[in-house]
Design a protein around this motif. Structure first.
Motif, short mmCIF file in Angstrom:
data_model
loop_
_atom_site.label_atom_id
_atom_site.label_comp_id
_atom_site.label_asym_id
_atom_site.label_seq_id
_atom_site.Cartn_x
_atom_site.Cartn_y
_atom_site.Cartn_z
N LEU A 22 0.79 -1.22 0.00
CA LEU A 22 0.00 0.00 0.00
C LEU A 22 0.83 1.28 0.00
CD1 LEU A 22 -2.94 -0.97 2.36
CD2 LEU A 22 -3.04 -0.52 -0.09
N PRO A 23 2.00 1.34 0.65
CA PRO A 23 2.76 2.59 0.61
C PRO A 23 3.08 3.04 -0.81
CG PRO A 23 3.64 1.14 2.30
CD PRO A 23 2.65 0.33 1.49
N LEU A 24 3.11 2.14 -1.78
CA LEU A 24 3.41 2.51 -3.15
C LEU A 24 2.31 3.38 -3.75
CD1 LEU A 24 4.68 -0.96 -4.43
CD2 LEU A 24 6.06 0.98 -3.63
N PHE A 25 1.09 3.29 -3.16
CA PHE A 25 -0.04 4.01 -3.72
C PHE A 25 -0.51 5.16 -2.83
CE2 PHE A 25 -0.19 -0.43 -4.93
CZ PHE A 25 -0.23 -0.35 -6.31
N ALA A 26 0.04 5.27 -1.63
CA ALA A 26 -0.50 6.23 -0.67
C ALA A 26 0.03 7.63 -0.86
CB ALA A 26 -0.19 5.76 0.76
N GLY A 27 1.03 7.86 -1.68
CA GLY A 27 1.55 9.19 -1.88
C GLY A 27 2.66 9.50 -0.91
N PRO A 28 2.88 10.79 -0.56
CA PRO A 28 3.96 11.19 0.32
C PRO A 28 3.89 10.48 1.67
CG PRO A 28 2.97 13.08 -0.74
CD PRO A 28 2.10 11.92 -1.07
N GLY A 29 5.04 10.19 2.24
CA GLY A 29 5.09 9.42 3.47
C GLY A 29 5.12 10.26 4.73
N ASP A 30 4.94 11.59 4.63
CA ASP A 30 4.95 12.43 5.81
C ASP A 30 3.78 12.06 6.72
OD1 ASP A 30 5.91 15.34 3.87
OD2 ASP A 30 7.12 13.76 4.79
N LYS A 31 4.01 12.12 8.02
CA LYS A 31 2.94 11.80 8.96
C LYS A 31 1.90 12.93 8.96
CE LYS A 31 5.67 8.87 12.00
NZ LYS A 31 6.14 8.63 13.37
N PRO A 32 0.61 12.62 8.91
CA PRO A 32 -0.42 13.65 8.84
C PRO A 32 -0.53 14.43 10.15
CG PRO A 32 -1.40 11.49 9.12
CD PRO A 32 0.06 11.26 8.91
N GLN A 33 -1.07 15.64 10.06
CA GLN A 33 -1.22 16.47 11.25
C GLN A 33 -2.31 15.94 12.16
OE1 GLN A 33 -1.82 20.47 9.93
NE2 GLN A 33 0.25 20.72 9.15
N MET A 34 -3.46 15.56 11.60
CA MET A 34 -4.55 15.02 12.41
C MET A 34 -4.42 13.51 12.48
SD MET A 34 -7.87 17.39 11.47
CE MET A 34 -7.91 16.98 9.72
N ARG A 35 -3.94 13.02 13.61
CA ARG A 35 -3.59 11.60 13.72
C ARG A 35 -4.61 10.80 14.52
NH1 ARG A 35 2.71 11.41 15.28
NH2 ARG A 35 2.40 9.24 14.62
N HIS A 36 -5.57 11.47 15.15
CA HIS A 36 -6.56 10.76 15.97
C HIS A 36 -7.93 10.82 15.30
CE1 HIS A 36 -3.67 10.78 19.33
NE2 HIS A 36 -3.39 12.00 18.93
N GLN A 37 -8.67 9.73 15.47
CA GLN A 37 -9.98 9.63 14.84
C GLN A 37 -10.91 8.78 15.69
OE1 GLN A 37 -10.43 8.81 10.48
NE2 GLN A 37 -11.36 6.88 11.15
N VAL A 38 -12.12 9.28 15.91
CA VAL A 38 -13.17 8.50 16.57
C VAL A 38 -14.38 8.50 15.66
CG1 VAL A 38 -12.39 8.88 18.93
CG2 VAL A 38 -14.00 10.48 17.88
N ARG A 39 -15.14 7.42 15.72
CA ARG A 39 -16.34 7.36 14.90
C ARG A 39 -17.39 6.49 15.56
NH1 ARG A 39 -16.18 3.11 10.02
NH2 ARG A 39 -14.87 1.48 10.91
N ILE A 40 -18.65 6.76 15.22
CA ILE A 40 -19.77 5.92 15.63
C ILE A 40 -20.57 5.60 14.38
CG2 ILE A 40 -19.91 6.77 18.00
CD1 ILE A 40 -22.18 8.60 17.09
N TYR A 88 -11.95 3.91 17.84
CA TYR A 88 -10.87 4.90 17.90
C TYR A 88 -9.70 4.38 17.09
CZ TYR A 88 -6.63 7.23 19.35
OH TYR A 88 -5.42 7.88 19.35
N GLN A 89 -9.07 5.28 16.30
CA GLN A 89 -7.88 4.90 15.55
C GLN A 89 -6.82 6.00 15.63
OE1 GLN A 89 -8.86 3.57 11.52
NE2 GLN A 89 -8.77 1.47 12.29
N PHE A 90 -5.58 5.55 15.66
CA PHE A 90 -4.41 6.43 15.63
C PHE A 90 -3.72 6.25 14.30
CE2 PHE A 90 0.18 6.95 16.27
CZ PHE A 90 0.22 8.28 16.68
N ARG A 91 -3.52 7.34 13.57
CA ARG A 91 -2.91 7.24 12.24
C ARG A 91 -1.39 7.21 12.40
NH1 ARG A 91 -5.19 10.38 6.94
NH2 ARG A 91 -4.22 9.01 5.39
N TRP A 92 -0.83 6.01 12.25
CA TRP A 92 0.59 5.79 12.48
C TRP A 92 1.44 6.39 11.38
CZ3 TRP A 92 2.93 4.13 16.74
CH2 TRP A 92 4.27 3.75 16.65
N ALA A 100 -8.97 0.35 17.92
CA ALA A 100 -9.81 -0.67 18.55
C ALA A 100 -11.27 -0.30 18.31
CB ALA A 100 -9.52 -0.78 20.03
N GLN A 101 -12.10 -1.33 18.19
CA GLN A 101 -13.51 -1.14 17.90
C GLN A 101 -14.37 -2.00 18.81
OE1 GLN A 101 -16.36 -2.43 14.21
NE2 GLN A 101 -14.63 -1.12 13.65
N ILE A 102 -15.54 -1.48 19.17
CA ILE A 102 -16.53 -2.26 19.90
C ILE A 102 -17.82 -2.24 19.09
CG2 ILE A 102 -17.17 -0.26 21.33
CD1 ILE A 102 -17.85 -2.32 23.55
#
Length: 222
Positions: A22-40, A88-92, A100-102
């Motif tokens: 997947l890194p071959l298709f994801a574009g630049p490898g810089d870590k994004p500024q918004m690294r935390h995500q929650v969803r319902i 909740y996910q952390f963008r590494w 992790a998901q419930i």
């Protein structure tokens, strides 16, 4: 069932191997500024409606030929919550997120015995069944732009099934997110996913098999 397990393992292996490229298709490898995500979100329960449904009503042409003490059990008035989940996910990196998901769902019905004339014997009993799945998750972004991203993912964890009669059964569970699309801007996004959630305990106890095929969620990122 053995062949099915082999196929599931092959699918999991294919997802892992795909993640390596997947890194071959994801574009630049810089870590994004918004690294935390929650969803319902909410997902369908098509499998549950097919596997757990009302039993046939027993109406006999000549009930008088049956013994006066004859009774038969029936289940009816089924209701389903669908899959209600939070994550909740952390963008590494720019292409890999961990979290992790419930996932929760409820299946409810009424249980009653009927006599030979199909009259209820006693009061119908309410049966409430619940499934809770807790699992670590991985997400692989293979197309990411300011307003839209495409991704896949997987999760492996534990299902706990219990009911209002005191029943309690644990079982291994895993989820395949075959493809997802996330659309939005800034902090807020919406997602739509196609996937397969599964939970089995041996070959004869199946809680989910290809469940939560379609799901939607609201995302907040920071």
């Amino acid at each position: 069932m053995h062949k099915l397990c082999i196929q599931m393992r092959r699918i999991l292996l294919a997802c892992v191997l795909a993640a390596v490229s997947l890194p071959l298709f994801a574009g630049p490898g810089d870590k994004p500024q918004m690294r935390h995500q929650v969803r319902i979100g909410w997902g369908d329960c098509l499998f549950e409606t097919m596997a757990f449904h009302a039993s046939p009503e027993h109406h006999y042409t000549h009930p008088e030929v049956l013994p006066p003490t004859f009774t038969i059990q029936e289940r009816f008035d089924y209701r389903y919550t669908g899959h209600i989940f939070a994550e909740y996910q952390f963008r590494w990196t720019s292409w890999l997120s961990v979290g992790a998901q419930i996932d929760f769902e409820g299946i409810f019905w009424k249980d009653c015995y009927f006599d030979r004339d199909h009259k209820a014997v006693g009061t119908p009993v309410n049966v409430n069944n619940y499934n809770i799945v807790v699992m670590p998750t991985l997400r692989f972004d293979y197309f990411s732009r300011e307003y839209v991203s495409l991704y896949s993912g997987l999760g492996i964890g534990l299902l706990t099934a219990f009911d209002n009669a005191g029943g309690f059964v644990p079982a291994p569970a895993f989820n395949l997110n075959l493809i997802g699309v996330q659309v939005g801007h800034g902090h807020w996004f919406g997602t739509a996913e196609i996937g397969l959630m599964n939970a089995l305990k041996g070959g004869n106890v199946i809680f989910m098999l290809g469940s939560r095929i379609v799901s939607f969620s609201l995302v907040y990122r920071w």
